[in-house]
Design a protein around this motif. Structure first.
Motif, PDB file in Angstrom:
ATOM      1  N   THR A  68      -6.419  11.092  -2.408  1.00  0.00           N
ATOM      2  CA  THR A  68      -5.425  10.395  -1.601  1.00  0.00           C
ATOM      3  C   THR A  68      -5.206  11.042  -0.237  1.00  0.00           C
ATOM      4  O   THR A  68      -4.602  10.437   0.648  1.00  0.00           O
ATOM      5  CB  THR A  68      -4.074  10.323  -2.341  1.00  0.00           C
ATOM      6  OG1 THR A  68      -3.687  11.647  -2.718  1.00  0.00           O
ATOM      7  CG2 THR A  68      -4.175   9.442  -3.569  1.00  0.00           C
ATOM      8  N   ILE A  69      -5.681  12.286  -0.048  1.00  0.00           N
ATOM      9  CA  ILE A  69      -5.478  12.951   1.244  1.00  0.00           C
ATOM     10  C   ILE A  69      -6.782  13.393   1.891  1.00  0.00           C
ATOM     11  O   ILE A  69      -6.761  13.957   2.989  1.00  0.00           O
ATOM     12  CB  ILE A  69      -4.542  14.181   1.113  1.00  0.00           C
ATOM     13  CG1 ILE A  69      -5.199  15.291   0.292  1.00  0.00           C
ATOM     14  CG2 ILE A  69      -3.198  13.782   0.538  1.00  0.00           C
ATOM     15  CD1 ILE A  69      -4.457  16.623   0.369  1.00  0.00           C
ATOM     16  N   ASP A 110      -0.173   4.892  11.395  1.00  0.00           N
ATOM     17  CA  ASP A 110      -1.481   4.252  11.259  1.00  0.00           C
ATOM     18  C   ASP A 110      -2.404   4.613  12.432  1.00  0.00           C
ATOM     19  O   ASP A 110      -3.424   3.964  12.621  1.00  0.00           O
ATOM     20  CB  ASP A 110      -1.321   2.728  11.176  1.00  0.00           C
ATOM     21  CG  ASP A 110      -2.485   2.067  10.462  1.00  0.00           C
ATOM     22  OD1 ASP A 110      -2.780   2.482   9.321  1.00  0.00           O
ATOM     23  OD2 ASP A 110      -3.109   1.151  11.029  1.00  0.00           O
ATOM     24  N   ASN A 169       3.926   9.932   4.309  1.00  0.00           N
ATOM     25  CA  ASN A 169       2.591  10.162   3.742  1.00  0.00           C
ATOM     26  C   ASN A 169       2.626  11.178   2.617  1.00  0.00           C
ATOM     27  O   ASN A 169       1.770  11.163   1.729  1.00  0.00           O
ATOM     28  CB  ASN A 169       1.624  10.634   4.837  1.00  0.00           C
ATOM     29  CG  ASN A 169       0.846   9.491   5.449  1.00  0.00           C
ATOM     30  OD1 ASN A 169       0.503   8.531   4.767  1.00  0.00           O
ATOM     31  ND2 ASN A 169       0.572   9.584   6.739  1.00  0.00           N
ATOM     32  N   ARG A 181       1.377   9.410  -1.558  1.00  0.00           N
ATOM     33  CA  ARG A 181       0.063   9.992  -1.833  1.00  0.00           C
ATOM     34  C   ARG A 181       0.118  10.983  -2.996  1.00  0.00           C
ATOM     35  O   ARG A 181      -0.908  11.466  -3.458  1.00  0.00           O
ATOM     36  CB  ARG A 181      -0.498  10.648  -0.575  1.00  0.00           C
ATOM     37  CG  ARG A 181      -0.860   9.637   0.507  1.00  0.00           C
ATOM     38  CD  ARG A 181      -1.416  10.291   1.754  1.00  0.00           C
ATOM     39  NE  ARG A 181      -1.611   9.323   2.832  1.00  0.00           N
ATOM     40  CZ  ARG A 181      -2.710   8.606   3.009  1.00  0.00           C
ATOM     41  NH1 ARG A 181      -3.717   8.733   2.164  1.00  0.00           N
ATOM     42  NH2 ARG A 181      -2.815   7.770   4.017  1.00  0.00           N
ATOM     43  N   HIS A 201       0.842  -1.189   0.000  1.00  0.00           N
ATOM     44  CA  HIS A 201       0.000   0.000   0.000  1.00  0.00           C
ATOM     45  C   HIS A 201       0.884   1.248   0.000  1.00  0.00           C
ATOM     46  O   HIS A 201       2.099   1.159   0.169  1.00  0.00           O
ATOM     47  CB  HIS A 201      -0.919  -0.033   1.235  1.00  0.00           C
ATOM     48  CG  HIS A 201      -2.055   0.920   1.151  1.00  0.00           C
ATOM     49  ND1 HIS A 201      -2.611   1.526   2.257  1.00  0.00           N
ATOM     50  CD2 HIS A 201      -2.732   1.395   0.082  1.00  0.00           C
ATOM     51  CE1 HIS A 201      -3.592   2.320   1.868  1.00  0.00           C
ATOM     52  NE2 HIS A 201      -3.686   2.259   0.561  1.00  0.00           N
ATOM     53  N   LYS A 248      -2.417   2.170  -4.902  1.00  0.00           N
ATOM     54  CA  LYS A 248      -3.283   2.987  -4.058  1.00  0.00           C
ATOM     55  C   LYS A 248      -4.403   2.149  -3.483  1.00  0.00           C
ATOM     56  O   LYS A 248      -4.825   2.327  -2.351  1.00  0.00           O
ATOM     57  CB  LYS A 248      -3.879   4.154  -4.855  1.00  0.00           C
ATOM     58  CG  LYS A 248      -2.918   5.273  -5.150  1.00  0.00           C
ATOM     59  CD  LYS A 248      -3.641   6.511  -5.612  1.00  0.00           C
ATOM     60  CE  LYS A 248      -4.362   6.276  -6.930  1.00  0.00           C
ATOM     61  NZ  LYS A 248      -4.960   7.544  -7.443  1.00  0.00           N
ATOM     62  N   ASP A 254       0.425   4.329   1.901  1.00  0.00           N
ATOM     63  CA  ASP A 254       0.502   5.250   3.033  1.00  0.00           C
ATOM     64  C   ASP A 254       1.758   4.963   3.856  1.00  0.00           C
ATOM     65  O   ASP A 254       2.582   4.122   3.499  1.00  0.00           O
ATOM     66  CB  ASP A 254      -0.766   5.188   3.880  1.00  0.00           C
ATOM     67  CG  ASP A 254      -1.009   3.815   4.481  1.00  0.00           C
ATOM     68  OD1 ASP A 254      -0.170   2.910   4.288  1.00  0.00           O
ATOM     69  OD2 ASP A 254      -2.054   3.634   5.140  1.00  0.00           O
TER      70      ASP A 254
END
Length: 498
Positions: free
Chosen positions: A402-403, A193, A335, A339, A30, A59, A32
């Motif tokens: 994405t944010i 996370d 991040n 992203r 992933h 993503k 993030d």
């Protein structure tokens, strides 16, 4: 070699044995902070075990992404920080011998309907804390699962210490053949996370912290619970400290300056404001005590004041005053890379590139902060719509999909945006689909909220799909299905919190 989490050791060993038997591995992860650290941990563990591999990022691990993976010539695919929630699709390719999946994840595993009963899908190499009674939303992240796998890989591969190893970030040595040096990245992933509930990491995460401390790659201690202790000048550190709102300081530039000017301390050097990380312990105590006194005199509840102190997770091998020394700031830096379609940059930083990758990441971070600020201002100014059980907004194409979830979480508590209700955000994904991001609080989760179920069921009811964690989840739905999604989500949340 005993692993850090006894409950997962047998499964981790089984997964590691399968990876060691592979000629080569496709590593899919992933994007993030948790996903990037997961990939970095797995990449270094595979490299040290002399297993050839290639890394790809997604993503979202949807049907198209899995089909692309199946179309490669890799017979073994290692999924990190996703894969459990897509086992229904992955298992079909596994059954057709397209590839053998090895999964190190912490999200809710997919189920299939069997005569009205949800049945969990079985696969041989599935390392997920939820399968062993460990909470994947608060006790072990994707990076933590990758770390457990990395520890098992070291044991299975019987790696020799002090042998030079070529990595994507340069040349290193495998002095710590047990891979405990990777614990720092696992902690960065867990913090990114949002697993540091109550100001510290718990459960299986705490065991990984202990290994990192023993390995000399982590230091912990009580400290001010403010973001930016390494990099922000003191006035900005206090002005932007909004988790615990202190009247006259939080969101008040002049108030923060006046507060600092009243302290009998040398808070400037060579005309520049010092940073928290550069203060002595006595100086830190003076500032913290003054903050507490101001909070008390301003009527801030005692429970909120307690939140001014938390456990800090420091990477002592990184320079003081840099984003990489603090787990929270490190995770934010990561991040800001994937992203914006630069997962390669974030991975490079995790693998030790302190040149071009770090400079590029810092540039992306500056852009990321500006985008977050603009997004939060947009949501605060336009407000949210309140349903019976949650609040929502639709950003259309004005906030990147994405944010938008980060923006939603950070906006909670602003004027007109409640922290007592979960928030759901919509943003355009493409011409036909909308991204859904949901955020809650740990107190709501304790009351019964599970956003993974909310967005998953609501999305599937409108022809989409989704999942995640109880406190944060996401989905993709067809454009135009938002109203039906909102109605269904409201019903599910009402049932959970009744």
């Amino acid at each position: 070699m005993a692993g850090p989490i006894p409950e997962l050791e047998d499964c981790a060993t089984r997964c590691a044995t399968r990876l060691c038997a592979a000629d080569r591995v496709l590593l899919a992860s992933h994007i993030d902070a948790d996903g990037l650290t997961s990939a970095a941990i797995a990449a270094q563990a595979l490299e040290r075990a002399r297993i050839p591999f290639e890394t790809v990022f997604e993503k979202q691990l949807d049907e198209d992404a899995i089909a692309d993976i199946a179309a490669t010539e890799y017979e073994t695919v290692l999924f990190t920080d996703f894969g459990s929630g897509q086992l229904d699709i992955i298992s079909e390719y596994e059954a057709d011998s397209a590839f053998t999946p090895v999964i190190a994840d912490h999200h809710q595993p997919a189920t299939v309907d069997d005569d009205g009963e949800s049945v969990r899908i079985e696969t041989d190499y599935h390392l997920n804390p939820l399968l062993f009674g460990i909470n994947g939303a608060s006790e072990l992240s994707g990076a933590g699962a990758s770390y457990v796998l990395a520890r098992a890989l070291a044991a299975v591969a019987d790696q020799q210490p002090d042998q030079p190893v070529a990595t994507d970030g340069g040349t290193t040595t495998a002095a710590r053949s047990d891979n405990r040096d990777l614990a720092a990245l696992a902690v960065v992933g867990a913090v990114g996370d949002m697993q540091a509930s109550g100001g510290e990491l718990h459960g299986a995460n705490a065991k990984i912290v202990a290994e990192g401390v023993d390995a000399g790659v982590l230091e912990t201690g009580k400290d001010l619970a403010l973001y930016g202790k390494q990099t922000r000048p003191l006035p900005k550190l206090l002005e932007y400290a909004t988790d615990v709102h202190i009247p006259g300081i939080s969101n008040d530039k002049n108030g923060a300056l006046r507060f600092l000017d009243e302290l009998d301390l040398e808070l400037k050097r060579d005309g520049e404001w010092r940073r928290w990380a550069g203060l002595t312990n006595d100086e830190k105590q003076t500032v913290a005590s003054a903050l507490v006194k101001r909070a008390v005199s301003s009527g801030v509840p005692a429970t909120k004041i307690d939140g001014l102190v938390s456990t800090a997770y420091v990477l002592p091998n990184e320079p003081v005053g840099t984003e990489l020394r603090d787990a929270s700031e490190f995770s934010t830096l990561l991040n800001a890379t994937a992203r914006y379609e630069r997962a390669d940059v974030g991975l490079g930083v995790c693998l030790g590139d302190r040149g071009d990758a770090l400079e590029r990441a810092r540039k992306l971070l500056r852009d990321h902060r500006r985008n977050l600020s603009e997004g939060i201002d947009l949501v605060t100014q336009e407000g949210v719509t309140h349903e019976d059980t949650f609040q929502w907004f639709h950003a259309d194409d004005r906030i990147r999909e994405t944010i938008v979830g980060i923006v939603a979480g950070m906006a909670m508590g602003n004027q007109g945006i409640s922290r007592s209700k979960p928030i759901i955000a919509f943003a355009d994904k493409d011409d036909e689909h909308v991204k859904v991001s949901a955020r809650g609080t740990h107190s709501l989760v304790r009351e019964g909220l599970d956003l993974s179920i909310v967005v998953g069921e609501a999305a599937r009811a409108v022809g989409g799909d989704g999942g995640g964690h109880d406190v944060a989840a996401g989905a993709t739905v067809p454009k135009g299905a938002e109203a039906e999604f909102i109605e269904r989500a409201d019903e599910i949340i009402a049932e959970q919190l009744s």
